[in-house]
Structures are given as C-alpha cells and as structure tokens.
Motif scaffolding. Structure first.
Motif, PDB file in Angstrom:
ATOM      1  N   THR A   1       0.826  -1.210   0.000  1.00  0.00           N
ATOM      2  CA  THR A   1       0.000   0.000   0.000  1.00  0.00           C
ATOM      3  C   THR A   1       0.856   1.254   0.000  1.00  0.00           C
ATOM      4  O   THR A   1       0.610   2.201  -0.758  1.00  0.00           O
ATOM      5  CB  THR A   1      -0.933   0.009   1.221  1.00  0.00           C
ATOM      6  OG1 THR A   1      -1.731  -1.175   1.223  1.00  0.00           O
ATOM      7  CG2 THR A   1      -1.847   1.227   1.192  1.00  0.00           C
TER       8      THR A   1
ATOM      9  N   PRO B   1      -5.547   2.151  -3.160  1.00  0.00           N
ATOM     10  CA  PRO B   1      -4.858   1.768  -1.923  1.00  0.00           C
ATOM     11  C   PRO B   1      -5.824   1.475  -0.779  1.00  0.00           C
ATOM     12  O   PRO B   1      -5.548   0.606   0.062  1.00  0.00           O
ATOM     13  CB  PRO B   1      -3.991   2.995  -1.609  1.00  0.00           C
ATOM     14  CG  PRO B   1      -3.812   3.678  -2.915  1.00  0.00           C
ATOM     15  CD  PRO B   1      -5.096   3.463  -3.643  1.00  0.00           C
TER      16      PRO B   1
ATOM     17  N   TYR C   1      -5.710  -2.112   1.042  1.00  0.00           N
ATOM     18  CA  TYR C   1      -5.392  -2.246   2.463  1.00  0.00           C
ATOM     19  C   TYR C   1      -6.567  -2.812   3.250  1.00  0.00           C
ATOM     20  O   TYR C   1      -6.374  -3.641   4.155  1.00  0.00           O
ATOM     21  CB  TYR C   1      -4.979  -0.897   3.055  1.00  0.00           C
ATOM     22  CG  TYR C   1      -4.633  -1.017   4.520  1.00  0.00           C
ATOM     23  CD1 TYR C   1      -3.388  -1.514   4.908  1.00  0.00           C
ATOM     24  CD2 TYR C   1      -5.553  -0.686   5.511  1.00  0.00           C
ATOM     25  CE1 TYR C   1      -3.069  -1.661   6.246  1.00  0.00           C
ATOM     26  CE2 TYR C   1      -5.240  -0.840   6.845  1.00  0.00           C
ATOM     27  CZ  TYR C   1      -4.001  -1.325   7.213  1.00  0.00           C
ATOM     28  OH  TYR C   1      -3.691  -1.485   8.541  1.00  0.00           O
TER      29      TYR C   1
END
Length: 261
Positions: A15, A71, A75
C-alpha cells in the motif's frame, strides 16, 4: 511512524509503495513509464530484461480518484486477511499467498513461455486492481456473511468481488474489468490448490511457506504472533532441548540414571 510499523507488514508495504510511486508519477516528479509492465521490455533477449516491471506494475494505481480508492480497497481487504484469516496462521503465509496470486496475474505459466496473462493477452500495464480483487475474493470466501460497506451500499461480503468488477466496468470499461478479473482467477486457483483439492479431492497441498520465509517474519521457535484472538507462540523443536540422563531436583527414590549406568 510507530503506528505504521504496527500494521500488517505485507499489506502496509504494498500500500505504501503504491501511494508513493503513484503520487510521484501523477505529479510528474518521476516517470511511471519505467514502472509499468511492457512485454517487449520484460521478455527479450535483445537487451537486458527489465524484470523489475513484473513487481513495480503492482505499485501503480489508476489516476484521479484511483490514487485514493485503489490503496484503500487494497489495504482494507489485504489487512483483514493478514490479521484474521485462519488460512494464514503461520508467519509468512500471507506473503506466499501474495506472491502466488501475483505470479498468476503477471504470468500465465511456463507452458506459454512466461507470457503475462493480463499484460500480454489483455494489454494491461498495471496489476494493482487485479491484486486488490484477489484479496477481495479471498476475503469474501473467508467471510461470506459479513456485512461490508461499498460507498453508500451495505451487503454481504460474498458479493464484494462482483461489486468491484462492476465498478471497474462502469468507470473504466470492459477491457480494464477483464484485466482485473485475472485477480479473481488467481485467488480461486490458490483456494483450489490449498483448500478444495486437498479437502474434497484427496490431493496434497504443495503450496507451503518455506522455513526461510517464516524466519523473515520472526517465525523461529519460541516467538509470539499477535492474532485477533490472542497471542500465538511457536513451540520449541525437540532438537533444541538437550537430552539428559539425569533428573533435576529432589527425587525421593534417588538420582535418576540411564539404563546400563
């Protein structure tokens, strides 16, 4: 920084790399053309193969809103697996899963001369959306009835991969959606080889975590792992326990001796 180092190691690394490289690229500070997957530069004998592109292609998000959404989804579901999934209970298991699915996303197999499944056949240059979908698929398999929020809609996690694919289809078109779907295929192949085939087909699971990889994540004897349900501790190997022919402490029958002494 203290908070950063407490996050799941594999997910936080991917990430963070995706955020930094994509932000610098879209800001014009670096050239993303050096990071994207481009088949003629990777599989070539005319020049030095730029094999780093097989890895860096996983660190590039889509532009505009993608730099925040990609991202976030990566995540959200990657850390959920790395922290909670019983599939990845041993140190390094999640890294092996990520490498396996990433390899299938980037390459079809040696039977096709290592031609990239997404990049060669579908003309894709970045693999992050496919990896995100792989994480989401495995997360949905582990938590089919868990409620997840997708923008303003809440539904069962088992529909999560379809929601991500549908969003890509609407926002980017059929070609990017088809490229992203390779992540679903890769994650299902991992599930088949490690769970379905050994459990229901009587086969053997050959995808295991090497001892050296466990060592990278502190998987030695006597170490502890923080899990959602408490602490897991690696037991000591019997080879680490020295053998002794005599007992310790007070014995009312006298000191212990080996036979023949």
């Amino acid at each position: 920084m203290d908070v950063f180092w407490t996050l799941p190691p594999v997910t936080r690394t991917i990430t963070a790399a995706a955020v930094v490289i994509s932000a610098l690229g879209y800001a014009g500070i670096i050239s993303l053309s050096q990071f994207v997957f481009f088949h003629p530069y990777v599989f070539t004998i005319k020049a030095l193969p730029q094999i780093w592109r097989l890895v860096t292609a996983f660190f590039i998000t889509k532009p505009k809103m993608g730099i925040a959404l990609d991202p976030y989804f990566l995540y959200q579901y990657g850390s959920g697996l790395e922290r909670e999934s019983s599939r990845f209970s041993q140190p390094g298991d999640f890294l092996v899963y990520t490498v396996f699915t990433g390899s299938l996303i980037a390459e079809k197999s040696t039977l096709t001369c290592f031609k990239a499944l997404a990049g060669y056949f579908l003309n894709a240059y970045t693999f992050l959306p496919a990896l995100t979908l792989a994480y989401a698929y495995t997360y949905s398999q582990d938590n089919p009835s868990r409620k997840v929020s997708f923008f303003i809609i809440t539904f069962d996690a088992k529909y999560l991969p379809l929601a991500l694919l549908f969003m890509t289809l609407i926002m980017d078109g059929p070609a990017p959606a088809l490229s992203q779907a390779t992540g679903l295929v890769a994650a299902h192949m991992f599930d088949f080889l490690t769970r379905i085939w050994p459990t229901f087909g009587g086969g053997t699971n050959y995808i295991t975590t090497p001892a050296v990889v466990k060592g990278w994540f502190g998987g030695g004897a006597g170490t502890q792992q923080a899990r959602s349900y408490g602490m897991a501790q690696q037991g000591r190997s019997t080879a680490d326990v020295p053998a002794s022919g005599r007992s310790t402490g007070t014995n009312p029958w006298g000191p212990g001796r080996r036979l023949g002494e």
